[in-house]
Scaffold this active site. Structure first.
Site, PDB file in Angstrom:
ATOM      1  N   LYS A  79       6.336   6.492  16.567  1.00 50.80           N
ATOM      2  CA  LYS A  79       7.806   6.359  17.435  1.00 50.80           C
ATOM      3  C   LYS A  79       8.653   5.693  16.832  1.00 50.80           C
ATOM      4  CE  LYS A  79       9.801   3.537  21.492  1.00 50.80           C
ATOM      5  NZ  LYS A  79       9.928   2.831  22.193  1.00 50.80           N
ATOM      6  N   SER A 159      10.494   3.558  27.010  1.00 52.30           N
ATOM      7  CA  SER A 159      10.922   4.527  26.788  1.00 52.30           C
ATOM      8  C   SER A 159      10.050   5.313  25.677  1.00 52.30           C
ATOM      9  CB  SER A 159      12.318   3.635  24.895  1.00 52.30           C
ATOM     10  OG  SER A 159      11.057   2.314  24.592  1.00 52.30           O
ATOM     11  N   SER A 183       7.870  -0.085  27.965  1.00 56.70           N
ATOM     12  CA  SER A 183       7.625   1.013  27.391  1.00 56.70           C
ATOM     13  C   SER A 183       6.430   2.052  26.571  1.00 56.70           C
ATOM     14  CB  SER A 183       8.844   0.692  26.019  1.00 56.70           C
ATOM     15  OG  SER A 183      10.360   0.946  26.850  1.00 56.70           O
TER      16      SER A 183
HETATM   17  N1  GLN Z   1      12.684  -0.141  30.524  1.00 58.47           N
HETATM   18  C1  GLN Z   1      12.970  -1.074  29.880  1.00 58.47           C
HETATM   19  C2  GLN Z   1      14.239  -1.095  29.404  1.00 58.47           C
HETATM   20  O1  GLN Z   1      15.151   0.160  29.613  1.00 58.47           O
HETATM   21  C3  GLN Z   1      11.535  -0.912  28.595  1.00 58.47           C
HETATM   22  C4  GLN Z   1      12.394  -0.706  28.456  1.00 58.47           C
HETATM   23  C5  GLN Z   1      11.100  -1.169  27.135  1.00 58.47           C
HETATM   24  O2  GLN Z   1      10.320  -1.222  26.791  1.00 58.47           O
HETATM   25  N2  GLN Z   1      11.376  -1.411  25.787  1.00 58.47           N
HETATM   26  O3  GLN Z   1      14.967  -2.426  29.274  1.00 58.47           O
END
Ligand code: GLN
Length: 493
Positions: A79, A159, A183
């Site tokens: 990532k 994400s 995420s």
């Molecule tokens: N979707 C969540 C956010 O937008 C979690 C993102 C994440 O876990 N990095 O904050």
């Protein structure tokens, strides 16, 4: 010969060790698959030479009779939130474009030390803020899955959507993810793969671009529970460079995998029966209970009374921390600098940040700055921290009555790209089942359960006690064995 790209972590590692194929052959096969899959937009940069060099080292070590690492010969996707030495690291933001770190994150270094190689840096939501992979400066990632009878591009989740898309499409056997509020788990659920967020502190945050430091945790994404256990074992470990790193031995999760759940209690949180959850997801939850019962577990009802406050609390705490962490992108130290003619330092900061950050990132910085400002701090931030403590206490109480908790990972299956952008709140709601475990710092995993009527995957989530990744993995294995999830996306890319 078998198509090497159909193999996962364990099969590659064992096949290389046995001499069924070489690590170089594996790396070449995946490099070719990655090169063919540009339509998914899963990678921001590819690093075929990194994968080949790591493979050659493994092949040479094997020939010399040396002991091979836990991930020997396995090329993975990284990532693009992990700093990689000399390789562009952007967090999918324009503000970091061109930034090539002079150091390596602890997690990626641990993986290289275990014999893994890197296929490339995976696309993600910008600064890991998002649930659909539509906030990246480098474009949306497409899920390899499509609804039956439709060509619409679907979200791979976010994400870690480059990670989920790459693993589901079999252009990487596994990938790293990070999970701040879902995420790893949500993209895993959307794409029919497994992903585990370990206990907060298990994986070092050193060299991981910070979003919300009290929540950020790295973890593996792969197509089986076994592969996740292996890769998590290679990623985790105490790191003195991260002040919140857990100073605890890393158990051999792979060796202790055991899907016999006799004597274990599985808690079903009644507050997770929420309006707006797809019927197919509720049905798969019922099915999950039956599978765990079949594995010997006793099913008990538990209560997590503050669940409905977890999401609003997360969307205060996470932006607050983000607004502070992202203050460092000032146009001086990293990446982009926007210096219009004749302007001073303050204007340079403003111009750089205006040009460099995407809309969702700006939204979070604004919310975060607001909730931390004098006058509003107690009403928002302090209150959210109190809610966070209550959510954690709910889990502590529940774990007096059960060993693991079973819940859906998400309220819906994947959705078409572009279909959820009217109002940011509808997107935030997708995290409703994932966020509570993040606030409490607990290990949590998503495992594929079934395919819905549209032909899209659905995941089940298991949450465990602090440090009990083993309990989570074991319940995940019990589900995997019974779900028999073999569906894979049809290749269109
Ligand atoms: N979707 C969540 C956010 O937008 C979690 C993102 C994440 O876990 N990095 O904050």
């Amino acid at each position: 010969m078998t198509d090497l790209t159909s193999l996962g972590v364990k099969d590659i590692r064992d096949g290389v060790a046995k001499g069924d194929f070489t690590a170089r052959e594996v790396a070449e096969s995946f490099n070719a698959a990655v090169a063919e899959a540009a339509a998914l937009n899963a990678f921001i940069v590819t690093t075929p030479d990194h994968a080949l060099a790591a493979a050659d080292k493994v092949d040479a070590d094997r020939a010399a009779g040396k002991q091979l690492g836990k991930m020997a010969g396995v090329p993975i996707g990284m990532k693009d939130l992990f700093a990689t030495h000399g390789v562009q690291t952007t967090a999918a933001s324009h503000i970091l474009e061109g930034f090539a770190p002079r150091y390596e994150s602890t997690v990626s270094q641990n993986l290289w030390n275990a014999g893994a190689g890197m296929l490339g840096k995976l696309n993600l939501d910008q600064f890991a803020m998002g649930s659909s992979n539509e906030t990246s400066y480098f474009g949306n990632v497409s899920s390899p899955w499509r609804k039956a009878g439709s060509n619409a591009a679907m979200s791979p989740g976010g994400s870690s959507g480059g990670s989920s898309a790459a693993v589901a499409a079999r252009i990487a056997p596994a990938a790293t993810g990070t999970d701040t509020g879902g995420s790893i788990r949500q993209p895993a659920a959307f794409t029919g793969i497994c992903g585990i967020k370990p206990t907060y502190g298990r994986c070092s945050r050193w060299g991981v671009v910070a979003f919300a430091s009290s929540l950020d945790q790295a973890g593996p994404m792969a197509r089986s529970v076994e592969d996740c256990a292996i890769m998590l074992g290679a990623m985790a470990g105490f790191d003195p460079k991260d002040a919140t790193s857990l100073d605890m031995p890393v158990p051999d999760w792979e060796a202790a995998l055991n899907s016999d759940l006799r004597g274990k209690k599985v808690g079903i949180p009644r507050e997770y029966r929420m309006e707006g959850t797809d019927q197919a997801i509720l049905d798969s939850w019922e099915q999950g209970k039956a599978w765990l019962k079949d594995a010997g577990a006793e099913i008990v009802d538990v209560s997590l009374p503050h669940t409905k406050y977890a999401l609003p609390a997360y969307y205060i705490v996470a932006p607050a921390e983000a607004s502070s962490n992202l203050a460092r992108y000032d146009g001086v130290r990293y990446g982009l600098r926007d210096l219009p003619d004749g302007v001073g330092l303050q204007d340079m900061y403003a111009a750089t940040r205006a040009a460099g950050f995407g809309d969702e990132v700006k939204r979070r910085i604004l919310i975060g700055t607001y909730v931390l400002s004098a006058g509003f701090y107690d009403a928002y931030y302090t209150q959210a921290q109190k809610v966070r403590a209550l959510v954690a206490r709910d889990f502590e109480r529940a774990f007096q009555e059960c060993d693991v908790i079973l819940a859906p990972t998400t309220p819906t299956a994947s959705f078409p790209l572009g279909s959820m952008n009217e109002d940011p709140l509808t997107m935030y709601l997708n995290d409703v089942f994932a966020v509570p475990a993040s606030l409490a710092g607990l290990p949590a995993m998503s495992v594929p359960a079934t395919i819905n009527a549209d032909g899209l995957p659905l995941g089940l989530q298991i949450v465990g006690r602090p440090f009990d990744e083993q309990g989570v993995l074991n319940a995940g294995l019990a589900i995997q064995q019974r779900a028999g999830f073999t569906a894979r996306p049809e290749k269109w890319w």
